[in-house]
Structure formats: structure tokens, C-alpha cells
Design an enzyme around this catalytic site. Structure first.
Site, short mmCIF file in Angstrom:
data_model
loop_
_atom_site.label_atom_id
_atom_site.label_comp_id
_atom_site.label_asym_id
_atom_site.label_seq_id
_atom_site.Cartn_x
_atom_site.Cartn_y
_atom_site.Cartn_z
CB SER A 127 -19.05 -34.98 -20.07
OG SER A 127 -19.72 -34.64 -18.90
CE1 TYR A 151 -14.04 -33.27 -18.31
CE2 TYR A 151 -16.27 -32.88 -17.48
CZ TYR A 151 -15.33 -33.71 -18.07
OH TYR A 151 -15.69 -34.98 -18.43
CE LYS A 155 -14.15 -34.73 -21.75
NZ LYS A 155 -13.38 -35.81 -22.37
N1 UFG Z 1 -22.73 -34.70 -4.06
C1 UFG Z 1 -22.89 -34.63 -2.68
N2 UFG Z 1 -21.77 -34.76 -1.90
C2 UFG Z 1 -20.53 -34.97 -2.43
C3 UFG Z 1 -20.39 -35.02 -3.84
C4 UFG Z 1 -21.51 -34.88 -4.62
O1 UFG Z 1 -24.00 -34.46 -2.17
O2 UFG Z 1 -19.56 -35.07 -1.67
C5 UFG Z 1 -23.94 -34.61 -4.91
C6 UFG Z 1 -23.93 -33.49 -5.91
O3 UFG Z 1 -24.42 -32.31 -5.33
C7 UFG Z 1 -24.82 -34.06 -7.00
C8 UFG Z 1 -24.56 -35.56 -6.95
O4 UFG Z 1 -24.00 -35.80 -5.66
O5 UFG Z 1 -26.17 -33.86 -6.69
C9 UFG Z 1 -23.56 -36.04 -7.99
O6 UFG Z 1 -22.38 -35.26 -7.90
P1 UFG Z 1 -21.04 -35.71 -8.63
O7 UFG Z 1 -19.99 -34.71 -8.25
O8 UFG Z 1 -20.75 -37.14 -8.36
O9 UFG Z 1 -21.39 -35.62 -10.15
P2 UFG Z 1 -21.92 -34.40 -11.04
O10 UFG Z 1 -23.27 -34.79 -11.54
O11 UFG Z 1 -21.80 -33.10 -10.34
O12 UFG Z 1 -20.85 -34.38 -12.20
C10 UFG Z 1 -20.49 -35.57 -12.85
C11 UFG Z 1 -19.03 -35.51 -13.29
C12 UFG Z 1 -18.87 -34.58 -14.43
C13 UFG Z 1 -19.84 -34.90 -15.50
C14 UFG Z 1 -21.24 -34.89 -14.98
C15 UFG Z 1 -22.21 -35.30 -16.06
O13 UFG Z 1 -18.20 -35.10 -12.23
O14 UFG Z 1 -17.57 -34.74 -14.95
O15 UFG Z 1 -21.34 -35.81 -13.91
O16 UFG Z 1 -23.49 -35.06 -15.66
F1 UFG Z 1 -19.75 -33.99 -16.46
#
Ligand code: UFG
Length: 346
Positions: A127, A151, A155
Site C-alpha cells: 500500500s 496497518y 505492510k
Molecule cells: N475523507 C473524507 N471523508 C470521509 C472519508 C475520507 O473527507 O468520510 C477524505 C480523507 O480525509 C482523504 C480522502 O478522503 O483526504 C481519502 O480518504 P480514504 O480514507 O478513502 O483513503 P486514505 O487515502 O486515507 O487511505 C487509503 C486506504 C489505505 C491506504 C491508503 C494509500 O484506506 O489503506 O489509501 O494511500 F493505505
């Protein structure tokens, strides 16, 4: 002629199921190993309907070394694609031992079983979370490593274990794929993401809000140093991501000499903000998905976008599908969940 045998651990899960479809369509002989902890029990039947053929499924845990070794030998496996594991970042803080046991323990057990069989090559599902938070525009594979959650650390530990196993000769050859943000679903709308309650990723929240299961999407912060102030990510269509695995396997098969562990990003190289993602999803479903701006989520970085050049150079693979396509396919699958899983409404 005997097909090349591929064992897909976690093959009934979100990414695994899409990998299975692409592999079968490319002529590989696939066996799924899954404990169905985070997958619905009828995924194999749905996969069979998509590919029009029977699929061999072994129900069990990757930590069951005897079962894995037996499966590898009996099925004549040449390549293992290892996706089984736990993946909810938030939950990894409250249950770190479970995460290290399932992810690191699972990988060690799998590698031991591989070593004791005919030593198949490995494609490991990692990841972008292994990278240290950074202000760089694009993250290349040589960017600093430094995961900030259990997590991600699990990885990175596995990546290092795999490297050591390749150096010692316990493992013949390996490719680690570092995923950015997989979204979307198969165009048949028969498989897609059915997130567990522990998941708090953006796309499931948008899709569930559009479906009326939730009232509003909470946008975590609009004061980031990005064009519209909301977080920017590299969303990649899960079918593109799955095809990256096929490319990785072809690369492993053609690799000579063996004895290497490459680490390759799977991303598009283009970032979209949370607001852009909600707008694109609203276009796809034909109405505005309600959302509110709330405070930042602890641990989030402002921008995380892949430098995808190494995948293009070494695997000959590039992501092809647009954000619009990701949203349309994600929405089409979400609509099927309305009928199949009415109890999931929140
Ligand atoms: N976000 C919101 N509201 C929500 C959920 C997320 O605004 O309800 C925003 C977050 O702040 C972020 C973006 O949407 O800016 C993406 O968030 P995600 O939770 O969808 O994804 P992340 O980038 O935080 O993390 C994901 C996976 C991880 C992985 C990572 C790799 O959850 O397992 O991408 O970059 F490791």
C-alpha cells in the site's frame, strides 16, 4: 497445455475478486484461498457467473500452513498473489496485535508453506501507506518510507521479510505492488466493495450517502494546501489495479535471472480532491450527494499521488480508466447492494 497456476489469497475480497476475473480472462488457472472474514460467501458464485467457468475455492486461513502447503502442491501453483489480510487503518490502532498476527503472521506462514512446496514466485499486495507523509507532488518508489499507522507498518514489515526471503533464496522472486486508492467496481456490477463496518474510506461513504443509507458525507478538512483545500488522492479503478497484477505476473514469468524483489506503485499519477470526487460521483448518480465540511481527520496527509512511471517502464502497465468511470461503476454496484444487503443501511 497446463495453465499457469495462480493462488490468490484473499481472492473473494474486494481487490482479490477483481484480480481473479482478470487472471481467468487472461488464461491463468486460478485457485482462491479465503477465510471469508471480510467477503460474502456467494462471491465465488458471482465470479463464476462473470467468467462462465468453475473456480476452485479453498476456504481457510492463510495462517494454516498445512492447508496452504497442501493447496500449493495439489494445485500445481506457479505464482502466489497474496492479498489476504486486514486493511482498516483506524481499526489497526485499536487492534494492533490482530493486525500484526493476520498480516505479518499470515505472510510468514505463507512464505514457509511456499518454501516447503515448489517455491512459487510471489506478488505481494502492499500500500502507498508505507510511504512517510510527504509534501512531494508525486511519490516514486524511492520516496522515504515511514508508515504512521499499525496497518501500514505491518505492510512495510512484510515487504522487508519478502526482501530477506528473496536474498536468502527461500523465495525465488517477488514483486510488491503498492496500491494507491482503489475504487469502482467490475462493469458487470456483480462484484465490488462491500466494506466492513471498520472501513472509513471516502468512496463507500459517498456511495452509501447517494443510496440514502447515510445522511451526508463528512469532508475531513478544507484547509489543506491543495487547490480547493480538501485532501487530494490518487484514485484508481479496481479493474485497472487488477490488470496491474496480471502485468506483474507476466513480468515475473519472463524475469531472468530470478532472485529479485521489485516494488512498484500502482496508481494513475493524477490526484483528485475530496470535493472533486464528490462532484464526479454526483454527476454519475444524477443528483448532488449531500456533504458538510468538518474538521481534519487525524493522521491524514494533504496529498498522496503516485509517480506511476516505474510500472509503465517495467511492467508495461498504465491505468486507463477515468474518475467518471470509477464513479459510474461504483454507483452501479452500490445500487445492487440496496437489494442484496438491506440490513446494512445505517
Ligand atoms: N475523507 C473524507 N471523508 C470521509 C472519508 C475520507 O473527507 O468520510 C477524505 C480523507 O480525509 C482523504 C480522502 O478522503 O483526504 C481519502 O480518504 P480514504 O480514507 O478513502 O483513503 P486514505 O487515502 O486515507 O487511505 C487509503 C486506504 C489505505 C491506504 C491508503 C494509500 O484506506 O489503506 O489509501 O494511500 F493505505
Amino acid at each position: 497445455m497446463k495453465k499457469i497456476g495462480v493462488l490468490v489469497t484473499g481472492g473473494a475480497g474486494y481487490i482479490g475478486s477483481h484480480v481473479v476475473v482478470e487472471l481467468i480472462e487472461e488464461g491463468f488457472g486460478v485457485v482462491i484461498l479465503d477465510n471469508f472474514e471480510n467477503a460474502e460467501s456467494d462471491v465465488p458464485q458471482r465470479l463464476e457467473r462473470i467468467v462462465g467457468d468453475e473456480i476452485r475455492v479453498v476456504r481457510g486461513d492463510v495462517r494454516n500452513g498445512t492447508l496452504v502447503a497442501e493447496t500449493l502442491k495439489k494445485s500445481g501453483i506457479d505464482i502466489v498473489v497474496h492479498l489476504a489480510g486486514k486493511k482498516a487503518v483506524g481499526e489497526s490502532f485499536s487492534k494492533p496485535l490482530d493486525y500484526y498476527d493476520a498480516n505479518v503472521g499470515g505472510a510468514i506462514s505463507l512464505l514457509e508453506a511456499m518454501q516447503s512446496s515448489n517455491k512459487p514466485a510471489l506478488v505481494f499486495s502492499s500500500s502507498a501507506t508505507v510511504y512517510a507523509p510527504s509534501d512531494r507532488m508525486l511519490l516514486s518508489e524511492s520516496a522515504d518510507l515511514g508508515p504512521i499507522n499499525p496497518y501500514g507498518r505491518s505492510k512495510l514489515m512484510i515487504e522487508e521479510i519478502v526482501s530477506d526471503a528473496v536474498i536468502s533464496g527461500d523465495l525465488t522472486s517477488a514483486i510488491t505492488l503498492r496500491y494507491f486508492n482503489p475504487v469502482g467496481a467490475h462493469p458487470s456490477a456483480m462484484i465490488g466493495e462491500q466494506p466492513s463496518n471498520a472501513s472509513n474510506n471516502l468512496f463507500p461513504f459517498i456511495a452509501q450517502t447517494a443510496a440514502g443509507w447515510r445522511e451526508r458525507v463528512r469532508v475531513f478538512g478544507d484547509d489543506y494546501p491543495t487547490p480547493d483545500g480538501t485532501g487530494v488522492r490518487d484514485y484508481i479503478h479496481v479493474v485497472d489495479l487488477a490488470r496491474g497484477h496480471v502485468a506483474a505476473i507476466r513480468h515475473l514469468m519472463g524475469r531472468s535471472p530470478q532472485g529479485k524483489h521489485s516494488k512498484v506503485n500502482l496508481g494513475t499519477g493524477t490526484g483528485y480532491s475530496v470535493k472533486e470526487a464528490i462532484d464526479a460521483f454526483s454527476q454519475a448518480c444524477g443528483f448532488e450527494v449531500p456533504h458538510d465540511i468538518v474538521g481534519r481527520r487525524p493522521g491524514d496527509v494533504s496529498t498522496c499521488v503516485a509517480d506511476p512511471r516505474l510500472a509503465a517502464e517495467t511492467l508495461g502497465w498504465r491505468a486507463e480508466m477515468s474518475l467518471e468511470r470509477m464513479c459510474c461503476d461504483h454507483w452501479a454496484f452500490q445500487r445492487t447492494l440496496r437489494d442484496r444487503r438491506p440490513d446494512d443501511r445505517v
